[in-house]
Scaffold this motif. Structure first.
Motif, PDB file in Angstrom:
ATOM      1  N   PRO A 193     -59.130 -48.591 -32.326  1.00  0.00           N
ATOM      2  CA  PRO A 193     -59.150 -48.953 -33.752  1.00  0.00           C
ATOM      3  C   PRO A 193     -60.208 -50.015 -34.066  1.00  0.00           C
ATOM      4  CG  PRO A 193     -57.374 -50.116 -32.651  1.00  0.00           C
ATOM      5  CD  PRO A 193     -57.972 -49.186 -31.622  1.00  0.00           C
TER       6      PRO A 193
ATOM      7  N   LYS B 164     -56.292 -50.897 -26.018  1.00  0.00           N
ATOM      8  CA  LYS B 164     -57.203 -50.441 -27.072  1.00  0.00           C
ATOM      9  C   LYS B 164     -57.297 -48.918 -27.092  1.00  0.00           C
ATOM     10  CE  LYS B 164     -61.984 -50.769 -28.688  1.00  0.00           C
ATOM     11  NZ  LYS B 164     -63.348 -51.277 -28.405  1.00  0.00           N
TER      12      LYS B 164
ATOM     13  N   ASP C 267     -55.052 -46.776 -25.934  1.00  0.00           N
ATOM     14  CA  ASP C 267     -53.764 -46.213 -26.357  1.00  0.00           C
ATOM     15  C   ASP C 267     -53.592 -46.260 -27.870  1.00  0.00           C
ATOM     16  OD1 ASP C 267     -53.173 -45.718 -23.726  1.00  0.00           O
ATOM     17  OD2 ASP C 267     -51.842 -47.450 -23.469  1.00  0.00           O
ATOM     18  N   PHE C 268     -54.200 -47.237 -28.515  1.00  0.00           N
ATOM     19  CA  PHE C 268     -54.149 -47.331 -29.976  1.00  0.00           C
ATOM     20  C   PHE C 268     -55.218 -46.455 -30.649  1.00  0.00           C
ATOM     21  CE2 PHE C 268     -51.865 -51.612 -29.852  1.00  0.00           C
ATOM     22  CZ  PHE C 268     -50.723 -51.126 -30.475  1.00  0.00           C
TER      23      PHE C 268
ATOM     24  N   LEU D  87     -53.373 -50.334 -37.908  1.00  0.00           N
ATOM     25  CA  LEU D  87     -53.094 -50.003 -36.515  1.00  0.00           C
ATOM     26  C   LEU D  87     -51.891 -49.080 -36.522  1.00  0.00           C
ATOM     27  CD1 LEU D  87     -54.575 -51.018 -33.965  1.00  0.00           C
ATOM     28  CD2 LEU D  87     -52.674 -52.581 -33.583  1.00  0.00           C
ATOM     29  N   SER D  88     -51.975 -47.951 -35.817  1.00  0.00           N
ATOM     30  CA  SER D  88     -50.865 -47.003 -35.817  1.00  0.00           C
ATOM     31  C   SER D  88     -50.496 -46.611 -34.399  1.00  0.00           C
ATOM     32  CB  SER D  88     -51.219 -45.763 -36.636  1.00  0.00           C
ATOM     33  OG  SER D  88     -52.350 -45.122 -36.093  1.00  0.00           O
ATOM     34  N   GLY D  89     -49.273 -46.099 -34.267  1.00  0.00           N
ATOM     35  CA  GLY D  89     -48.772 -45.691 -32.961  1.00  0.00           C
ATOM     36  C   GLY D  89     -47.714 -46.662 -32.457  1.00  0.00           C
ATOM     37  N   GLN D  90     -47.288 -46.457 -31.224  1.00  0.00           N
ATOM     38  CA  GLN D  90     -46.304 -47.335 -30.611  1.00  0.00           C
ATOM     39  C   GLN D  90     -47.008 -48.436 -29.831  1.00  0.00           C
ATOM     40  OE1 GLN D  90     -43.011 -45.577 -28.572  1.00  0.00           O
ATOM     41  NE2 GLN D  90     -42.778 -43.905 -30.027  1.00  0.00           N
ATOM     42  N   ILE D  91     -46.322 -49.551 -29.656  1.00  0.00           N
ATOM     43  CA  ILE D  91     -46.869 -50.630 -28.831  1.00  0.00           C
ATOM     44  C   ILE D  91     -46.998 -50.098 -27.403  1.00  0.00           C
ATOM     45  CG2 ILE D  91     -46.426 -52.919 -27.873  1.00  0.00           C
ATOM     46  CD1 ILE D  91     -44.904 -53.545 -30.494  1.00  0.00           C
ATOM     47  N   PRO D  92     -48.190 -50.139 -26.812  1.00  0.00           N
ATOM     48  CA  PRO D  92     -48.387 -49.533 -25.494  1.00  0.00           C
ATOM     49  C   PRO D  92     -47.595 -50.235 -24.390  1.00  0.00           C
ATOM     50  CG  PRO D  92     -50.487 -49.901 -26.610  1.00  0.00           C
ATOM     51  CD  PRO D  92     -49.446 -50.639 -27.391  1.00  0.00           C
TER      52      PRO D  92
ATOM     53  N   PHE E 168     -47.466 -58.891 -32.567  1.00  0.00           N
ATOM     54  CA  PHE E 168     -47.933 -57.758 -33.359  1.00  0.00           C
ATOM     55  C   PHE E 168     -47.253 -57.917 -34.704  1.00  0.00           C
ATOM     56  CE2 PHE E 168     -48.515 -56.004 -29.087  1.00  0.00           C
ATOM     57  CZ  PHE E 168     -49.745 -55.351 -29.200  1.00  0.00           C
TER      58      PHE E 168
ATOM     59  N   ILE F  45     -47.094 -49.350 -37.062  1.00  0.00           N
ATOM     60  CA  ILE F  45     -46.596 -49.474 -35.692  1.00  0.00           C
ATOM     61  C   ILE F  45     -45.136 -49.025 -35.686  1.00  0.00           C
ATOM     62  CG2 ILE F  45     -46.107 -51.049 -33.770  1.00  0.00           C
ATOM     63  CD1 ILE F  45     -49.048 -50.520 -34.209  1.00  0.00           C
TER      64      ILE F  45
END
Length: 328
Positions: free
Chosen positions: A42, A36, A38-39, A80-85, A99, A105
């Motif tokens: 959100p 959570k 790392d994302f 949801l944005s960013g890379q999968i942690p 996901f 993503i």
């Protein structure tokens, strides 16, 4: 009276203690809170609160009813944005990881996923993932379902995916994959998966080895594949659905013998020649499209063939008969 009051007090205290006992494994909980964080905390993960029980109060999370370890993480449809942690690899009992349909993503398939040896279902679809389809996915021997569709993956398909012994479905469609279909896909170990490779940029011929496989579903449509695809058919198979449209396939349809189970067939927009075999009148067809080819001769009368409209047959060299015009 005092004794009764005391016993009620003890009972209520024990009950409140049992209710306050958290089911969630503390290591798993810390991993989820790290995901959570790392994302960027959100809204989609707003129910993931440190003072509540992840097994009972958190959305997108499922715990095993006996061990209370996290076995399913399903993050679906939202912003949801960013890379999968990388932390997803620290949920050692995970069986289901999803996901999908998330706004932004990006990045590659997280290498830490290779640690999830109990994983049965992996869905990373309708995202913006890029890079190659990683070879390490072949290490996840318990996978029954792998879906990487609707992304931006490029490069070739790793031949090692055929080593997955329990795979029931493989979705690599709607990407930017290039190269040829691996020869190994004619030697799947164990079960034969439903194979979805459509809407890519695959080239070359279908490996002859695919004729050894009894696919229930195979979708190769919208690629740049050439040559013969007739090995996908055969009376000894139990195939239901074959989609080959919008390629450059070139073979004689007259010589094809279809599985008696064929329900949906689309071979449109190719260079297929010959005539429609009479055996097709015996098939339990629900949909059919042979348009935009080089077929000739009369459409056989009977079965389901006249139940489809002219658009299923038009733009061929000299096909005739209902639902097209009369043969001269």
């Amino acid at each position: 009276m005092n004794t009764l009051f005391l016993s009620l007090l003890i009972s209520s205290t024990l009950l409140s203690l049992s209710l306050s006992k958290e089911l969630c494994n503390p290591q798993d909980k810390q991993v989820l809170l790290q995901i959570k964080k790392d994302f960027g905390d959100p809204y989609l993960l707003a129910s993931w609160k440190s003072d509540t029980d992840c097994c009972t109060d958190w959305y997108q999370v499922e715990c095993d009813s006996t061990t209370n370890r996290i076995i399913s993480l399903t993050v679906f449809a939202g912003n949801l944005s960013g890379q999968i942690p990388a932390a997803v690899g620290d949920l050692p009992y995970l069986q289901n990881l999803v996901f999908r349909k998330l706004t932004d993503i990006t990045g590659p398939v997280q290498p830490a996923i290779a640690k999830l040896v109990h994983l049965r279902s992996l869905r990373l679809d309708w995202l913006n993932l890029t890079g190659t389809v990683p070879d390490f996915l072949s290490q996840l021997k318990n996978l029954t379902f792998l879906d990487l569709s609707f992304n931006g993956f490029s490069g070739s398909i790793p031949s090692s995916l055929a080593l997955l012994p329990n795979l029931g479905a493989l979705h690599l469609d709607r990407n930017k994959l290039t190269g040829s279909i691996p020869e190994s896909f004619g030697t799947f170990k164990g079960s034969v998966p439903d194979l979805y490779l459509s809407h890519n940029q695959l080239t070359g011929e279908i490996p002859a080895s695919l004729g050894n496989m009894d696919f229930s579903v195979i979708d190769l449509s919208r690629n740049k594949l050439v040559g013969d695809a007739s090995m996908l058919f055969g009376l000894n198979k139990t195939t239901n659905n074959v989609y080959l449209s919008r390629n450059l396939f070139e073979f004689n349809l007259s010589n094809v013998v279809f599985p008696s189970t064929m329900e949906n067939l689309d071979i449109s927009h190719n260079k297929i020649f010959g005539s429609i075999p009479p055996q097709m009148t015996q098939l339990p067809l629900q949909s059919l499209n042979v348009s935009y080819n080089r077929l000739c001769g009369q459409i056989p009368v009977g079965g389901k063939l006249q139940s489809f409209d002219y658009s299923s047959y038009f733009h061929n060299r000299c096909l005739c008969g209902a639902p097209l015009g009369n043969c001269k």
